[in-house]
Design an enzyme around this catalytic site. Structure first.
Site, PDB file in Angstrom:
ATOM      1  CE  LYS A  65      -3.905  -2.104   2.101  1.00 29.92           C
ATOM      2  NZ  LYS A  65      -5.210  -2.144   3.007  1.00 29.92           N
ATOM      3  CG  ASN A  86      -7.713   0.413  -0.982  1.00 33.57           C
ATOM      4  OD1 ASN A  86      -8.187   1.563  -1.655  1.00 33.57           O
ATOM      5  ND2 ASN A  86      -8.732  -0.150  -0.330  1.00 33.57           N
ATOM      6  N   GLY A 129      -1.078   1.339   9.948  1.00 38.20           N
ATOM      7  CA  GLY A 129      -1.608   1.850   8.693  1.00 38.20           C
ATOM      8  C   GLY A 129      -3.239   1.355   8.779  1.00 38.20           C
ATOM      9  CB  ALA A 130      -5.405  -1.056   9.920  1.00 39.33           C
ATOM     10  CG  ASN A 150      -0.421   1.440  19.294  1.00 36.83           C
ATOM     11  OD1 ASN A 150      -0.976   0.353  19.082  1.00 36.83           O
ATOM     12  ND2 ASN A 150       0.859   1.605  18.921  1.00 36.83           N
ATOM     13  CE  LYS A 155       4.451   1.041  16.309  1.00 36.44           C
ATOM     14  NZ  LYS A 155       3.891  -0.117  15.517  1.00 36.44           N
TER      15      LYS A 155
HETATM   16  P1  ATR Z   1      -1.673  -2.355  10.233  1.00 39.80           P
HETATM   17  O1  ATR Z   1      -0.717  -1.707   9.227  1.00 39.80           O
HETATM   18  O2  ATR Z   1      -2.344  -3.640   9.740  1.00 39.80           O
HETATM   19  O3  ATR Z   1      -2.516  -1.544  11.065  1.00 39.80           O
HETATM   20  P2  ATR Z   1       0.892  -2.986  11.629  1.00 39.80           P
HETATM   21  O4  ATR Z   1       1.543  -1.631  11.169  1.00 39.80           O
HETATM   22  O5  ATR Z   1       1.677  -4.258  11.971  1.00 39.80           O
HETATM   23  O6  ATR Z   1      -0.320  -3.345  10.866  1.00 39.80           O
HETATM   24  O7  ATR Z   1       0.145  -2.329  13.284  1.00 39.80           O
HETATM   25  C1  ATR Z   1      -0.162  -3.314  14.017  1.00 39.80           C
HETATM   26  C2  ATR Z   1      -1.039  -2.735  15.351  1.00 39.80           C
HETATM   27  O8  ATR Z   1      -1.056  -3.614  16.074  1.00 39.80           O
HETATM   28  C3  ATR Z   1       0.302  -1.924  16.178  1.00 39.80           C
HETATM   29  O9  ATR Z   1      -0.631  -0.787  16.648  1.00 39.80           O
HETATM   30  C4  ATR Z   1       0.536  -2.870  17.364  1.00 39.80           C
HETATM   31  O10 ATR Z   1       0.865  -2.251  18.439  1.00 39.80           O
HETATM   32  P3  ATR Z   1       2.329  -1.558  18.466  1.00 39.80           P
HETATM   33  O11 ATR Z   1       2.391  -0.568  17.852  1.00 39.80           O
HETATM   34  O12 ATR Z   1       2.483  -1.562  19.933  1.00 39.80           O
HETATM   35  O13 ATR Z   1       3.230  -2.798  17.945  1.00 39.80           O
HETATM   36  C5  ATR Z   1      -0.524  -3.461  17.593  1.00 39.80           C
HETATM   37  N1  ATR Z   1      -0.771  -4.892  18.177  1.00 39.80           N
HETATM   38  C6  ATR Z   1      -0.334  -6.054  17.653  1.00 39.80           C
HETATM   39  N2  ATR Z   1      -0.222  -6.910  18.363  1.00 39.80           N
HETATM   40  C7  ATR Z   1      -0.907  -6.412  19.452  1.00 39.80           C
HETATM   41  C8  ATR Z   1      -1.164  -7.179  21.000  1.00 39.80           C
HETATM   42  N3  ATR Z   1      -0.700  -8.477  21.241  1.00 39.80           N
HETATM   43  N4  ATR Z   1      -1.432  -6.314  21.639  1.00 39.80           N
HETATM   44  C9  ATR Z   1      -1.832  -4.905  21.451  1.00 39.80           C
HETATM   45  N5  ATR Z   1      -1.629  -4.294  20.439  1.00 39.80           N
HETATM   46  C10 ATR Z   1      -1.065  -4.968  19.482  1.00 39.80           C
END
Ligand code: ATR
Length: 273
Positions: A65, A86, A129-130, A150, A155
């Site tokens: 993306k 997208n 990103g979501a 978060n 972030k």
């Molecule tokens: P996307 O682009 O699909 O949103 P990403 O950029 O990998 O995916 O982001 C994943 C998100 O899920 C992040 O906010 C991550 O938190 P961190 O920024 O602290 O890494 C969050 N995340 C993933 N696993 C998690 C968990 N077990 N508990 C809480 N947050 C989680």
């Protein structure tokens, strides 16, 4: 026949070809839609080859993306806000245009679920990103306040900083105690069967708990939300179909109906998982 595709890596699991085939059938639009596995560092080459072979437009999924965002010669406002693309299409002057339909897909799905967004308060958990992709369209739909929570605070702060003071950032421990109308899980925790660790008290007045993931069965987050008082729960399957419908509209100028395709897809998911 006009050609469209979804680019991703991996891509074998994608439901987009199924969804767009259903839209094309329902609206009697003669088109072909395929899944293309692009090499991780060669997305632009794959897209150009596709266009040379007559490709008219594409959906772009993980991990491309941002590369699609870089590649587009023209970006819509919502793609700029999302900092990700997208949906690609070629305009009448032959320019490659990038749009992002994820946010409007979520808005359409929340409305389909009966949520009135005007003046609502939303808690979004996760700051990847979501999350970035959906804030602008939610605000445009009239949401009054969005709290981004978060695990990694900076972030969430980085996303909130791109928007007005209606959008606030917090870590998972200091979530403001507000009665949130909707609580959205935009983390990837569900991919490993987990849920983000927020306190149950936030669910008390929640009308809808929404997980952007879908699994053919309730995710850990949705099961927990139900247990702690969320009135209604929904996974991201409706958002998937709605973002696809918006892409289809960009390419073909016709709006597919979402509900029949969503029902078909839900059935497919429960029988194949
Ligand atoms: P996307 O682009 O699909 O949103 P990403 O950029 O990998 O995916 O982001 C994943 C998100 O899920 C992040 O906010 C991550 O938190 P961190 O920024 O602290 O890494 C969050 N995340 C993933 N696993 C998690 C968990 N077990 N508990 C809480 N947050 C989680």
């Amino acid at each position: 026949m006009d050609r469209y595709a979804v680019f991703g890596n991996p891509i074998g699991h994608s439901w987009s070809p199924f969804i767009h085939a259903q839209f094309a059938l329902a609206l009697q639009e003669p088109l072909q839609y395929e899944a293309i596995l692009a090499p991780v560092n060669k997305f632009a080459d794959s897209w150009r080859e596709f266009v040379t072979q007559g490709g008219k437009g594409a959906n772009v999924t993980v991990p491309f993306k941002q590369q699609a965002y870089q590649l587009a010669e023209h970006l819509t406002e919502r793609a700029k806000q999302a900092q990700a693309v997208n949906t690609l299409y070629i305009d009448s002057k032959g320019k490659v245009c990038g749009d992002n339909t994820d946010g409007i897909g979520l808005v359409m799905d929340l409305q389909r679920l009966g949520q009135s967004l005007a003046n609502s308060r939303i808690l979004i958990v996760g700051a990847g990103g979501a999350t970035r992709g959906v804030i602008g369209p939610l605000l445009q739909a009239g949401v009054r306040q969005i709290v981004i929570a978060n695990r990694t605070l900076n972030k969430a702060q980085a996303i909130a900083a791109s928007f007005s003071s209606q959008v606030q950032a917090t870590d998972l421990q200091q979530i403001p105690e507000i009665s949130y109308n909707i609580i959205i899980n935009a983390t990837s925790a569900g991919l490993t069967g987990e849920r983000p660790k927020l306190e149950a008290k936030h669910m008390r007045y929640c009308q809808l708990a929404y997980d952007m993931l879908y699994a053919g069965k309730p995710t850990a987050f949705l099961a927990w939300a139900k247990q702690h008082g969320a009135e209604q729960q929904a996974d991201g399957l409706g958002m998937l179909v709605a973002q696809a419908a918006e892409s289809f509209y960009i390419w073909r100028g016709k709006r597919p109906e979402i509900t029949p395709v969503l029902s078909l897809l839900a059935k497919q998911l429960t029988t194949t998982k």
